[in-house]
Design an enzyme around this catalytic site. Structure first.
Site, PDB file in Angstrom:
ATOM      1  N   GLY A 206       0.819  -1.204   0.000  1.00 11.84           N
ATOM      2  CA  GLY A 206       0.000   0.000   0.000  1.00 11.84           C
ATOM      3  C   GLY A 206       0.850   1.250   0.000  1.00 11.84           C
ATOM      4  CB  SER A 207      -0.007   4.708   0.783  1.00 12.18           C
ATOM      5  OG  SER A 207      -0.526   4.691   2.105  1.00 12.18           O
ATOM      6  CB  VAL A 210      -1.427   2.963   5.122  1.00 12.91           C
ATOM      7  CG1 VAL A 210      -2.085   1.834   5.916  1.00 12.91           C
ATOM      8  CG2 VAL A 210      -2.475   4.021   4.771  1.00 12.91           C
ATOM      9  N   GLY A 211       1.791   2.384   5.452  1.00 15.50           N
ATOM     10  CA  GLY A 211       2.870   1.454   5.768  1.00 15.50           C
ATOM     11  C   GLY A 211       3.550   1.786   7.076  1.00 15.50           C
ATOM     12  CD  GLU A 228       7.278  -5.390  -1.663  1.00  8.60           C
ATOM     13  OE1 GLU A 228       7.502  -4.543  -2.565  1.00  8.60           O
ATOM     14  OE2 GLU A 228       8.159  -6.126  -1.207  1.00  8.60           O
ATOM     15  CB  CYS A 262       3.321   0.470  -6.665  1.00  9.52           C
ATOM     16  SG  CYS A 262       3.772  -1.223  -7.095  1.00  9.52           S
TER      17      CYS A 262
END
Length: 516
Positions: A206-207, A210-211, A228, A262
């Site tokens: 994800g982003s 949020v990671g 990732e 991504c």
């Protein structure tokens, strides 16, 4: 990836989760793992075969839900999601026995009489959190490796692609043991509850925003993680490149999944002269790909939501459009768009675009391009279009990125043998192929020693009382601690036997003298 779920209303989604709470789901999975159910290789193999059967039997349904969530063209459903997963599963099934087996380690003088192994221990109960842009691939690709490694897996699809998430929750239990591999649905509230549970490994796609939350949660329990993430993946094009092919490849990468990838080319760095020729070829490539009218093309997807559509439109404001620019909010359509005269401080250069918009920033040479890249966060991918070895070498040696592709884009994602992952802000850890299996196992070191009298005699130098002789012997072994070719084993054994006889004779004579 721009998947900051904190700001997204929870989609209307069935969150029954088999009428089990997050705690019950994790506890059930942990009990299954402790029972040893998922560890035998035949059991893992059968679950992987079941997952392969799921993809084949449910292919039509899966493509339908991907079309519903993202208007994803059928070819992209097969080539980018279902097909890649089938390839991963077949590769995993082919190699599962060898991957799972203990790995022998070369012995050195210090461990000549020992057996050295690396055991592949599953972590236990792992959490895999997928992303909305590839809502099938990015949740199930890690799951393949986690199952192969012998773990139980809590599978969390993205709520932002609700049709695909619901399909996984409904269909997967027909093929996989739902106690060992449950699918957990929900948005921010449900995910928050899930993260209160302790996992043995967390894999999040994800982003970066949020990671960081997942990383903080994992830190509380010292849980290992793979993140990732994403970022702005730059493209450098110089005048030596085949600009016609460069344009086709760049714009192909930018239009796949409507740019919601991504590792999509985020922006181009090139000179003014290269820019003019590149734009001309991009226009011709778009004409070829979509017959001049993107809206009616069945080969072009749509933006995931109105929120993301509005964000992308705002990024285009006050920018000079050289190609495209047409938008349709009702259809969530944004044409492939090329921007020129873009300044480094413009809003579109401050965040990952994650859409079909391609800014071009002018630089004079490779040195200026390298400085531009290095002044920003480390990207997930870096793309270089050139025929000059000096240019390739300069970028490879003077920049840091998750991966590099020379004279193409995106294709490293599916290349066998290449691990995929980010660095710094674009992520940590990697996966794909055997690397996915390795991600979900602890490499346990094992040394097995026997009661061989020769070995014990030789190793007696490690025991007290210490002496100059023993210290010298240990120093010799440590300084010459290289592996021995197998052809010398008989010689070493004879030498060891001779040493043992000599030492044994010395102590026997000493004993006999004392008796006298």
């Amino acid at each position: 990836m721009n998947e900051d779920s904190k700001n997204v209303p929870t989609c209307i989604i069935n969150v029954e989760n088999g009428k089990r709470t997050a705690t019950q789901i994790v506890e059930t999975a942990r009990a299954a793992f402790k029972s040893g159910q998922t560890k035998p290789v035949p059991y893992r193999r059968q679950q992987l075969k079941n997952l392969l059967r799921f993809l084949k039997n449910e292919e039509e349904t899966l493509c339908d839900v991907l079309q519903k969530d993202l208007k994803k063209p059928f070819q992209e459903c097969i080539a980018h999601e279902v097909g890649v997963l089938e390839k991963d599963l077949n590769d995993c099934l082919k190699n599962l026995k060898s991957w799972s087996a203990p790995e022998r380690v070369k012995k050195t003088a210090a461990n000549f009489f020992d057996d050295l192994y690396i055991y592949n221990d599953p972590y236990g109960v792992v959490l895999v959190v997928g992303a909305w842009n590839y809502p099938l691939l990015l949740v199930l690709a890690p799951v393949v490796g986690a199952i192969a490694a012998g773990n139980c897996v809590v599978i969390k699809p993205s709520e932002i692609a609700p049709a695909t998430a619901n399909a996984l929750a409904t269909l997967l239990p027909k093929y996989l043991d739902s106690n060992c591999y449950p699918v957990y649905l929900g948005g921010v509230e449900e995910t928050t509850e899930l993260l209160k549970e302790k996992f043995d490994y967390i894999f999040y796609t994800g982003s970066p925003q949020v990671g960081k939350i997942y990383h903080q949660v994992a830190t509380k329990n010292l849980t290992p993680v793979t993140l990732e993430l994403g970022g702005k993946s730059p493209v450098y094009v110089d005048s030596s490149a085949n600009l016609k092919l460069a344009a086709r490849r760049i714009i192909w990468g930018k239009t796949q999944n409507a740019g919601q990838i991504c590792i999509a080319p985020d922006y181009v760095l090139c000179s003014k002269s290269v820019q003019e020729e590149l734009i001309d070829y991009i226009e011709k490539a778009l004409e070829e790909f979509f017959q001049g009218y993107v809206k009616s093309s069945k080969s072009y997807g749509r933006i995931i939501s109105k929120r993301h559509f509005a964000r992308l439109c705002n990024l285009m404001k006050n920018q000079k459009i050289a190609v495209g620019g047409h938008t349709d909010e009702e259809d969530l359509l944004i044409e492939p768009t090329v921007l020129v005269d873009v300044k480094p401080e413009d809003p579109i250069m401050q965040e990952e675009i994650f859409g079909p918009i391609l800014p071009i920033v002018n630089v004079n040479d490779k040195e200026e391009a390298i400085r531009f890249i290095n002044e920003r966060e480390k990207p997930l991918a870096l793309y270089i279009f050139t025929t000059k070895n000096s240019v390739k070498k300069a970028f490879l040696e003077n920049t840091s990125s998750g991966g590099v592709v020379i004279n193409d884009v995106i294709m490293h994602f599916i290349a066998d043998g290449l691990p995929f992952g980010g660095v710094g802000n674009s992520g940590m850890g990697s996966y794909h192929g055997k690397k996915t299996f390795d991600t979900f196992v602890h490499k346990k070191s094992v040394l097995c020693k026997n009661f061989n009298i020769i070995g014990e005699t030789l190793e007696s130098v490690k025991y007290a009382p210490y002496s100059k002789f023993k210290t010298g012997a240990l120093r010799f072994v440590l300084r010459n601690n290289t592996s021995f070719p197998t052809k010398y084993i008989p010689h070493i054994l004879m030498f060891g036997l001779g040493v043992a006889v000599t030492i044994g004779g010395y102590y026997l004579n000493k004993y006999l003298r004392e008796e006298e």
